[in-house]
Scaffold this active site. Structure first.
Site, PDB file in Angstrom:
ATOM      1  N   PRO A  45     -39.787  42.717 -20.699  1.00 47.21           N
ATOM      2  CA  PRO A  45     -41.071  43.319 -20.662  1.00 47.21           C
ATOM      3  C   PRO A  45     -42.093  42.841 -19.586  1.00 47.21           C
ATOM      4  CG  PRO A  45     -40.981  42.304 -22.665  1.00 47.21           C
ATOM      5  CD  PRO A  45     -39.814  41.946 -22.071  1.00 47.21           C
ATOM      6  N   ASP A  46     -42.835  43.958 -18.995  1.00 46.14           N
ATOM      7  CA  ASP A  46     -43.900  43.226 -18.070  1.00 46.14           C
ATOM      8  C   ASP A  46     -45.010  43.111 -18.873  1.00 46.14           C
ATOM      9  OD1 ASP A  46     -44.933  46.579 -16.812  1.00 46.14           O
ATOM     10  OD2 ASP A  46     -45.065  45.589 -18.522  1.00 46.14           O
ATOM     11  N   PHE A  47     -46.289  42.656 -18.143  1.00 45.77           N
ATOM     12  CA  PHE A  47     -47.139  42.264 -19.039  1.00 45.77           C
ATOM     13  C   PHE A  47     -48.298  43.302 -19.356  1.00 45.77           C
ATOM     14  CE2 PHE A  47     -46.639  37.921 -18.719  1.00 45.77           C
ATOM     15  CZ  PHE A  47     -45.661  37.565 -17.672  1.00 45.77           C
ATOM     16  N   ARG A  48     -48.664  44.124 -18.417  1.00 45.95           N
ATOM     17  CA  ARG A  48     -49.840  44.989 -18.563  1.00 45.95           C
ATOM     18  C   ARG A  48     -49.338  46.403 -18.729  1.00 45.95           C
ATOM     19  NH1 ARG A  48     -50.847  40.907 -15.500  1.00 45.95           N
ATOM     20  NH2 ARG A  48     -52.434  39.409 -16.020  1.00 45.95           N
ATOM     21  N   GLN A 118     -43.846  36.234  -8.945  1.00 48.97           N
ATOM     22  CA  GLN A 118     -44.815  35.848  -9.920  1.00 48.97           C
ATOM     23  C   GLN A 118     -43.939  35.602 -11.259  1.00 48.97           C
ATOM     24  OE1 GLN A 118     -48.571  38.086  -9.958  1.00 48.97           O
ATOM     25  NE2 GLN A 118     -47.165  39.539  -9.038  1.00 48.97           N
ATOM     26  N   ASN A 119     -42.622  35.980 -11.084  1.00 44.36           N
ATOM     27  CA  ASN A 119     -41.609  36.025 -12.158  1.00 44.36           C
ATOM     28  C   ASN A 119     -41.318  34.703 -12.948  1.00 44.36           C
ATOM     29  OD1 ASN A 119     -42.464  38.627 -12.183  1.00 44.36           O
ATOM     30  ND2 ASN A 119     -40.418  39.325 -11.434  1.00 44.36           N
ATOM     31  N   ILE A 120     -40.961  34.331 -14.141  1.00 42.28           N
ATOM     32  CA  ILE A 120     -40.685  33.132 -14.403  1.00 42.28           C
ATOM     33  C   ILE A 120     -39.176  33.265 -15.148  1.00 42.28           C
ATOM     34  CG2 ILE A 120     -43.102  32.355 -15.134  1.00 42.28           C
ATOM     35  CD1 ILE A 120     -42.571  33.354 -17.785  1.00 42.28           C
ATOM     36  N   ASP A 121     -38.459  34.351 -14.893  1.00 43.63           N
ATOM     37  CA  ASP A 121     -37.235  34.681 -15.392  1.00 43.63           C
ATOM     38  C   ASP A 121     -36.010  34.098 -14.513  1.00 43.63           C
ATOM     39  OD1 ASP A 121     -37.913  38.124 -14.749  1.00 43.63           O
ATOM     40  OD2 ASP A 121     -36.893  36.656 -13.258  1.00 43.63           O
ATOM     41  N   HIS A 138     -45.566  31.249  -9.651  1.00 44.63           N
ATOM     42  CA  HIS A 138     -46.094  30.716 -11.127  1.00 44.63           C
ATOM     43  C   HIS A 138     -45.131  29.837 -12.002  1.00 44.63           C
ATOM     44  CE1 HIS A 138     -48.574  34.437 -11.141  1.00 44.63           C
ATOM     45  NE2 HIS A 138     -49.108  33.603 -10.376  1.00 44.63           N
ATOM     46  N   CYS A 149     -47.287  12.715 -20.736  1.00 49.26           N
ATOM     47  CA  CYS A 149     -46.926  11.501 -19.634  1.00 49.26           C
ATOM     48  C   CYS A 149     -46.189  12.056 -18.514  1.00 49.26           C
ATOM     49  CB  CYS A 149     -46.198  10.330 -20.561  1.00 49.26           C
ATOM     50  SG  CYS A 149     -44.500  11.013 -20.870  1.00 49.26           S
ATOM     51  N   CYS A 173     -43.637   9.669 -25.751  1.00 53.66           N
ATOM     52  CA  CYS A 173     -44.953   9.999 -26.316  1.00 53.66           C
ATOM     53  C   CYS A 173     -45.083  10.730 -27.117  1.00 53.66           C
ATOM     54  CB  CYS A 173     -45.972   9.784 -25.057  1.00 53.66           C
ATOM     55  SG  CYS A 173     -46.331  11.567 -24.511  1.00 53.66           S
ATOM     56  N   GLY A 209     -43.271  45.977  -8.346  1.00 53.94           N
ATOM     57  CA  GLY A 209     -43.435  45.806  -9.356  1.00 53.94           C
ATOM     58  C   GLY A 209     -44.284  44.711  -9.772  1.00 53.94           C
ATOM     59  N   THR A 210     -45.571  44.851  -9.150  1.00 53.65           N
ATOM     60  CA  THR A 210     -46.768  44.151  -9.499  1.00 53.65           C
ATOM     61  C   THR A 210     -47.987  44.838  -9.717  1.00 53.65           C
ATOM     62  OG1 THR A 210     -48.107  42.242  -9.025  1.00 53.65           O
ATOM     63  CG2 THR A 210     -46.913  43.460  -7.316  1.00 53.65           C
ATOM     64  N   ASN A 234     -43.614  50.356  -6.498  1.00 55.63           N
ATOM     65  CA  ASN A 234     -44.418  50.423  -7.729  1.00 55.63           C
ATOM     66  C   ASN A 234     -44.509  51.618  -8.585  1.00 55.63           C
ATOM     67  OD1 ASN A 234     -45.339  47.841  -9.146  1.00 55.63           O
ATOM     68  ND2 ASN A 234     -47.247  49.262  -9.555  1.00 55.63           N
TER      69      ASN A 234
HETATM   70  N1  APR Z   1     -40.411  49.789 -11.347  1.00 55.56           N
HETATM   71  C1  APR Z   1     -41.525  49.590 -10.603  1.00 55.56           C
HETATM   72  N2  APR Z   1     -42.811  49.265 -11.200  1.00 55.56           N
HETATM   73  C2  APR Z   1     -42.979  48.942 -12.320  1.00 55.56           C
HETATM   74  C3  APR Z   1     -41.771  48.884 -13.329  1.00 55.56           C
HETATM   75  C4  APR Z   1     -40.442  49.361 -12.608  1.00 55.56           C
HETATM   76  N3  APR Z   1     -39.533  49.607 -13.190  1.00 55.56           N
HETATM   77  N4  APR Z   1     -41.952  48.604 -14.350  1.00 55.56           N
HETATM   78  C5  APR Z   1     -43.304  48.252 -14.505  1.00 55.56           C
HETATM   79  N5  APR Z   1     -43.765  48.658 -13.128  1.00 55.56           N
HETATM   80  C6  APR Z   1     -45.133  48.157 -12.548  1.00 55.56           C
HETATM   81  C7  APR Z   1     -46.319  48.390 -13.734  1.00 55.56           C
HETATM   82  O1  APR Z   1     -46.751  49.820 -13.563  1.00 55.56           O
HETATM   83  C8  APR Z   1     -47.459  47.576 -13.043  1.00 55.56           C
HETATM   84  O2  APR Z   1     -48.077  48.053 -12.112  1.00 55.56           O
HETATM   85  O3  APR Z   1     -45.200  46.905 -12.332  1.00 55.56           O
HETATM   86  C9  APR Z   1     -46.576  46.220 -12.649  1.00 55.56           C
HETATM   87  C10 APR Z   1     -46.512  45.193 -13.449  1.00 55.56           C
HETATM   88  O4  APR Z   1     -47.773  44.412 -13.458  1.00 55.56           O
HETATM   89  P1  APR Z   1     -47.886  43.341 -14.427  1.00 55.56           P
HETATM   90  O5  APR Z   1     -47.498  43.765 -15.833  1.00 55.56           O
HETATM   91  O6  APR Z   1     -49.537  42.992 -14.465  1.00 55.56           O
HETATM   92  O7  APR Z   1     -47.133  42.445 -14.029  1.00 55.56           O
HETATM   93  P2  APR Z   1     -47.453  41.080 -12.879  1.00 55.56           P
HETATM   94  O8  APR Z   1     -48.347  41.938 -11.803  1.00 55.56           O
HETATM   95  O9  APR Z   1     -46.298  40.383 -12.554  1.00 55.56           O
HETATM   96  O10 APR Z   1     -48.370  40.054 -13.698  1.00 55.56           O
HETATM   97  C11 APR Z   1     -48.841  39.035 -12.730  1.00 55.56           C
HETATM   98  O11 APR Z   1     -50.100  38.139 -14.969  1.00 55.56           O
HETATM   99  O12 APR Z   1     -49.871  37.197 -16.873  1.00 55.56           O
HETATM  100  C12 APR Z   1     -49.675  36.840 -15.416  1.00 55.56           C
HETATM  101  O13 APR Z   1     -48.455  35.171 -14.919  1.00 55.56           O
HETATM  102  C13 APR Z   1     -48.473  36.395 -15.281  1.00 55.56           C
HETATM  103  O14 APR Z   1     -46.962  36.430 -13.450  1.00 55.56           O
HETATM  104  C14 APR Z   1     -47.798  37.289 -14.032  1.00 55.56           C
HETATM  105  C15 APR Z   1     -49.071  37.978 -13.773  1.00 55.56           C
END
Ligand code: APR
Length: 278
Positions: A45-48, A118-121, A138, A149, A173, A209-210, A234
């Protein structure tokens, strides 16, 4: 600005014009910025995103607010929510997406200079993108260490603890062990700061995708020269992409846009086999 408007570099602002530019001599240095949206089709899952995003689904971890799960001070007081999440996100179960494989093609064709993620995967490296081309801004789950330590903690022991739902502690530690993920309140890795100036050489910036909400990562879009097309791929329109004359906004799922672009480039068969190898 969507397809149809004119660009002094690409001509039309659409996938055929972008493909033509990528194959031209003028496009030698491609830079990429990735967010969680490129891994949603892998099952992460993404974050937002409103319904499916992690921050909408962390309520069961009774956090004061969602981002606390990645806050260093909260973690030191209560590591339980983070490790519950880590158990779900831990690398090994997820396969790279066609978007990740497209980045490998860009690298194979000596076009990819840096993939800022930004992804940790770790799906970029799992897709075969050379580590030398990846900046994990990230951090990632790839390594872990003691928060006190700083002693590195064994990878196998970490994976075992995470999958067993146990919280790993330093063998020297006894303080908490934390993956090398950049939490809110922590500095980004030196590899990020030292890579930013290279963006002035960009001939193309792909932003995929951000939500462009987290800085300083989001500010990378300001570092490419005006003559460098900034292409947003996006689901929705984010940041200030569209305000520069040569910006291109391609709304849709990353994988769908990538397959269309690969087809226009004549790379569809290569993308299929690259992805089949993941
Ligand atoms: N194709 C295109 N865009 C997508 C898809 C998809 N299949 N799925 C989701 N998106 C879009 C969403 O609409 C959104 O605009 O990708 C974006 C994801 O945004 P976030 O969930 O905010 O993720 P991200 O931008 O990577 O978050 C940045 O926030 O919590 C911190 O450190 C964490 O690296 C993360 C940072």
């Amino acid at each position: 600005i969507g397809p149809g408007k004119q660009s002094s570099v690409l001509g039309a602002k659409d996938i055929p014009a972008l493909a033509k530019y990528i194959k031209s001599d003028g496009c030698k240095n491609v830079y990429v910025m990735l967010g969680a949206g490129v891994s949603t089709s892998a099952g992460i899952p993404d974050f937002r995103s409103p319904e499916t995003g992690l921050y909408a689904n962390l309520a069961r971890l009774n956090l004061p607010y969602p981002e606390a799960v990645f806050e260093i001070n909260f973690f030191k007081r209560n590591p339980q929510p983070f490790y519950a999440l880590a158990r779900e996100l831990y690398p090994g179960r997820f396969r790279p997406t066609p978007t990740h494989s497209f980045l490998k093609l860009l690298a194979d064709k000596s076009l990819l200079r840096i993939c800022f993620t930004q992804n940790i995967d770790t799906l970029e490296r799992r897709a075969g993108v050379p580590a030398s081309r990846i900046v994990e801004a990230h951090g990632s789950f790839a390594a872990q260490r003691c928060v006190a330590c700083r002693r590195p903690y064994d990878d196998a022991k970490m994976a075992t603890a995470v999958h067993a739902g146990r919280i790993p502690r330093c063998e020297t530690c006894n303080a908490l062990v934390k993956p090398d993920i950049v939490f809110f309140g922590e500095a980004l890795p030196e590899s990020f700061n030292s890579s930013v100036p290279a963006l002035r050489n960009a001939d193309l910036l792909l932003i995929m995708g951000t939500s462009l909400t987290v800085h300083p990562f989001a500010s990378l879009v300001d570092f490419v020269p005006l003559r460098c097309p900034r292409v947003l791929i996006n689901l929705d329109h984010v940041g200030d992409i569209g305000e520069r004359p040569d910006d291109v906004v391609l709304l849709g799922k990353c994988d769908d846009v990538v397959w269309d672009l690969a087809r226009e480039l004549g790379w569809e068969a290569e993308l299929e086999s690259a992805w089949a190898e993941t």
